[in-house]
Design an enzyme around this catalytic site. Structure first.
Site, PDB file in Angstrom:
ATOM      1  N   GLY A  75      82.959  52.993  -7.228  1.00 12.70           N
ATOM      2  CA  GLY A  75      82.091  52.212  -8.110  1.00 12.70           C
ATOM      3  C   GLY A  75      81.833  50.837  -7.522  1.00 12.70           C
ATOM      4  O   GLY A  75      82.268  50.515  -6.423  1.00 12.70           O
ATOM      5  N   ARG A  81      82.196  46.553  -3.750  1.00 11.03           N
ATOM      6  CA  ARG A  81      82.168  48.001  -3.910  1.00 11.03           C
ATOM      7  C   ARG A  81      83.584  48.508  -3.658  1.00 11.03           C
ATOM      8  O   ARG A  81      84.345  47.897  -2.916  1.00 11.03           O
ATOM      9  CB  ARG A  81      81.190  48.638  -2.916  1.00 11.03           C
ATOM     10  CG  ARG A  81      79.770  48.128  -3.075  1.00 11.03           C
ATOM     11  CD  ARG A  81      78.855  48.722  -2.015  1.00 11.03           C
ATOM     12  NE  ARG A  81      78.568  50.125  -2.291  1.00 11.03           N
ATOM     13  CZ  ARG A  81      78.120  50.985  -1.363  1.00 11.03           C
ATOM     14  NH1 ARG A  81      77.925  50.567  -0.120  1.00 11.03           N
ATOM     15  NH2 ARG A  81      77.856  52.218  -1.686  1.00 11.03           N
ATOM     16  N   CYS A  82      83.924  49.624  -4.300  1.00 14.53           N
ATOM     17  CA  CYS A  82      85.302  50.096  -4.252  1.00 14.53           C
ATOM     18  C   CYS A  82      85.369  51.524  -3.727  1.00 14.53           C
ATOM     19  O   CYS A  82      84.559  52.373  -4.100  1.00 14.53           O
ATOM     20  CB  CYS A  82      85.937  50.005  -5.631  1.00 14.53           C
ATOM     21  SG  CYS A  82      85.953  48.318  -6.267  1.00 14.53           S
ATOM     22  N   ASP A 190      90.234  36.549 -17.726  1.00 14.35           N
ATOM     23  CA  ASP A 190      89.272  37.640 -17.886  1.00 14.35           C
ATOM     24  C   ASP A 190      89.979  38.900 -18.387  1.00 14.35           C
ATOM     25  O   ASP A 190      89.715  40.010 -17.924  1.00 14.35           O
ATOM     26  CB  ASP A 190      88.545  37.924 -16.570  1.00 14.35           C
ATOM     27  CG  ASP A 190      87.252  38.717 -16.782  1.00 14.35           C
ATOM     28  OD1 ASP A 190      86.747  38.726 -17.923  1.00 14.35           O
ATOM     29  OD2 ASP A 190      86.755  39.320 -15.814  1.00 14.35           O
ATOM     30  N   ASP A 558     144.681  44.429 -13.868  1.00 14.64           N
ATOM     31  CA  ASP A 558     143.955  43.211 -13.487  1.00 14.64           C
ATOM     32  C   ASP A 558     142.454  43.389 -13.701  1.00 14.64           C
ATOM     33  O   ASP A 558     141.650  43.243 -12.785  1.00 14.64           O
ATOM     34  CB  ASP A 558     144.244  42.850 -12.024  1.00 14.64           C
ATOM     35  CG  ASP A 558     145.712  42.550 -11.797  1.00 14.64           C
ATOM     36  OD1 ASP A 558     146.418  42.323 -12.796  1.00 14.64           O
ATOM     37  OD2 ASP A 558     146.143  42.550 -10.633  1.00 14.64           O
TER      38      ASP A 558
END
Length: 647
Positions: A75, A81-82, A190, A558
């Site tokens: 997208g 852009r990815c 955001d 102990d």
């Protein structure tokens, strides 16, 4: 800059079309006051800049020569852009790709580098993990963990409305991440449904730090008008006349809660300017036909207060009665992406309280304060004339990526402790070694990789205690008859039951702790001995033992208390013999002993049962004296052990 599609699966919905991008990559700002129609010229610019992000080559090489194979397109936003990216081992990431051609001036470059620096410095289970950053001739790539189950926005689109138990769970995770950010002096600015994503286990992760900023002191403010219209806080709209700070993220919590429960944000309108006017006048309502509880409406009303100073803090939000007014799930399943869960009706009130506290613990609500982040000017200067990114942002350079600053008060504390720093480090190292061994043994037992031991002594228990840490320290009596006192400076004095025998436990630079035994009265310890004996008499007279087993002869006498922790749902003791005792609020006690190989249950009426951990896990509970909430408490204990490990 929107990272949304970089974090979601291939068939995700379109990007939020109402976020207006201007000035720089990462800046999503609303239409400014006085503008009533979208700027069509600006839209063309947005599309043009997005088009500048060229499709990466099939294999993207970093400076070190490491290669990432480009996968599917995910997208795009206004400036990025990815794409999916797969490394040489086959692991898949999301790559947010920014065109160098869109970074036209020093201001936009600085903003991008600030986003990278801030995101890189974050490490929290509910924040999208920053993985790497590199560049080629035309693009800058920000590599992120991939969240395959889409975002809260996508969930709301699929489901239209969410149930209150789900929203309770989601709000705790979101608030945990925001509190982490605020502890580090970072404001996200955001926060919205489209920027919060689901990992494979359906845990929420906050992403997209394009608008994040650092506010170094509580009295400072930011004045840039930025955000996404439906989520923007009223003080942001005031611009330079008002200024804004951490409270804008709190406002966003109220907006998201309203949207999830009622199906849409409270100030939503077709015209952006109408949205702003409604925000300024605080004009919103709740649908009359909705069955959402009054407690939920009351909390939303509290959060959506026009005056930021009057909004509740994040802790105050979690203290609101709504979080305990109904079922609180232990987890959310993938089925929730498409249909309303039905199992919530069977969650009891007690189980809900345990789940609520467990969720808060998992997201670090009560964690220690975090040191703030500071962006150095040198971080934002290119080290090579033709390179966009400085070397410190490229892979294989894990040093000096960012500097953490400390308050003067914290620095004074550090300076005052220089003389004992080596001792403390060794103590912590020894505690961590014990924790690590216990956690590893538990994993081995769960994986059936350890042979089962069947016999052990009953563990030494903290049978009685008095917290006097506001003055001297923590007094306790063990089930072996010894009385101990953990002083506030970290050393202990242990007294045997039958005689005037004492053991003094001190920090050691070599082995963590050293023990010194002596008999009778020592002048230099007279005050400490008086304290121990006073509380010994007090506990014997006024307090009852934790179990009915009584004192017995133990092989190792102990044993002493190394550390204790008070949490909302339990008290945790760490003993020197590798035992961890958890006293829960419902008066059940569970002890992990022999470094996690054995587990003991003490019921509220003092019945005790000790078994190999393997047996209890195979059975799903104890045999003679089962605990109705054993599974939940077992997860509590494992999480507590992991959180105690220093990073």
């Amino acid at each position: 800059m929107n990272t949304g599609r970089a974090l979601q699966s291939l068939n995700g919905a379109q990007l939020n079309s109402k976020a207006v991008h201007q000035h720089a990559p990462g800046l999503k700002t609303p239409v400014k006051s006085g503008v009533t129609k979208p700027d069509t010229k600006h839209k063309k610019k947005k599309e043009k800049l997005s088009a500048l992000c060229k499709t990466p080559p099939s294999v993207v090489k970093t400076r070190s020569g490491r290669g990432y194979r480009r996968g599917s397109f995910l997208g795009e936003g206004g400036f990025a852009r990815c794409f999916q990216m797969k490394d040489e081992s086959g692991k898949i990431f999301a790559a947010k790709t920014v065109a160098k051609a869109s970074i036209k001036n020093e201001k936009t470059k600085t903003k991008l580098l600030s986003e990278i620096k801030i995101h890189k410095s974050m490490s929290h289970p509910n924040i999208v993990q920053f993985v790497d950053c590199f560049e080629d001739e035309v693009n800058v790539y920000i590599l992120l963990e991939i969240c395959p189950n889409q975002s809260l926005m996508d969930l709301l689109k699929n489901r239209k409305l969410l149930s209150e138990p789900e929203v309770r769970y989601f709000m705790v995770q979101i608030i945990g991440a925001i509190k982490y950010l605020h502890r580090r002096r970072v404001v996200h600015r955001d926060l919205k449904l489209g920027n919060i994503f689901f990992d494979p286990e359906m845990n929420l992760k906050i992403g997209d730090f394009g608008l994040a900023t650092i506010i170094s002191s509580p009295d400072k403010k930011r004045y840039t008008i930025c955000g996404t219209p439906n989520y923007i806080a009223p003080e942001v709209l005031g611009g330079k006349n008002v200024g804004h700070s951490f409270e804008v993220d709190v406002w966003a919590v109220g907006i998201m809660m309203h949207a999830l429960l009622f199906g849409k944000p409270p100030f939503q309108a077709k015209d952006v300017q109408v949205i702003y006017e409604r925000i300024k006048k605080n004009e919103y309502g709740f649908p009359e036909e909705s069955t959402v509880s009054e407690e939920a409406r009351d909390l939303i009303t509290d959060i959506l207060c026009t005056d930021p100073a009057e909004r509740p803090t994040l802790d105050e939000i979690l203290e609101h009665e709504w979080f305990q007014a109904g079922p609180f799930p232990r987890t959310i399943t993938v089925d929730s992406l498409t249909k309303k869960p039905r199992q919530f009706a069977y969650i009891t009130k007690e189980e809900s309280i345990i789940n609520f506290n467990l969720c808060k613990q998992q997201v670090g609500i009560n964690a220690a304060p975090k040191r703030p982040v500071e962006i150095l000017k040198t971080d934002l200067e290119s080290e090579k004339p033709k390179a966009l990114l400085p070397n410190s942002l490229s892979p294989n350079n894990t040093k000096s990526k960012y500097r953490e600053i400390n308050s003067p008060k914290y620095l004074n504390k550090v300076n005052n402790k220089l003389a004992t720093a080596h001792q403390e480090n060794k103590m912590i190292a020894l505690l961590d070694d014990t924790l690590s061994a216990t956690i590893d043994n538990i994993k081995q037992v769960e994986a059936r990789r350890l042979s089962t031991l069947t016999e052990t002594d009953k563990p030494v228990l903290v049978s009685k205690w008095v917290d006097y840490s506001n003055k001297h320290g923590f007094s306790y009596q063990l089930s072996n008859g010894c009385t101990g006192f953990l002083f506030n400076d970290g050393h202990s004095l242990l007294k045997a039951q039958e005689a005037k025998n004492y053991i003094r436990v001190k920090a050691s630079t070599e082995i963590g702790w050293t023990t010194t035994k002596f008999t009778g009265f020592k002048n230099e310890l007279s005050k400490e001995i008086e304290i121990v004996e006073f509380f010994e008499r007090y506990m014997s007279k006024h307090l009852s033992d934790v179990s009915s087993a009584g004192a017995k002869v133990f092989k190792n006498r102990d044993v002493f208390l190394r550390r204790y922790s008070r949490e909302e749902n339990y008290l945790m003791f760490e003993l020197s013999n590798g035992s961890y005792q958890f006293n829960f609020k419902d008066h059940h006690k569970i002890v992990l002993s022999e470094f996690g190989l054995f587990i003991t249950h003490i019921t509220p009426n003092k019945q005790i049962e000790t078994l190999p951990l393997r047996y209890v896990l195979d059975n799903g509970n104890f045999y003679e004296h089962p605990d109705e909430y054993f599974e939940v408490k077992y997860d509590f204990m494992k999480q507590a052990l992991r959180q105690k490990l220093t990073v």
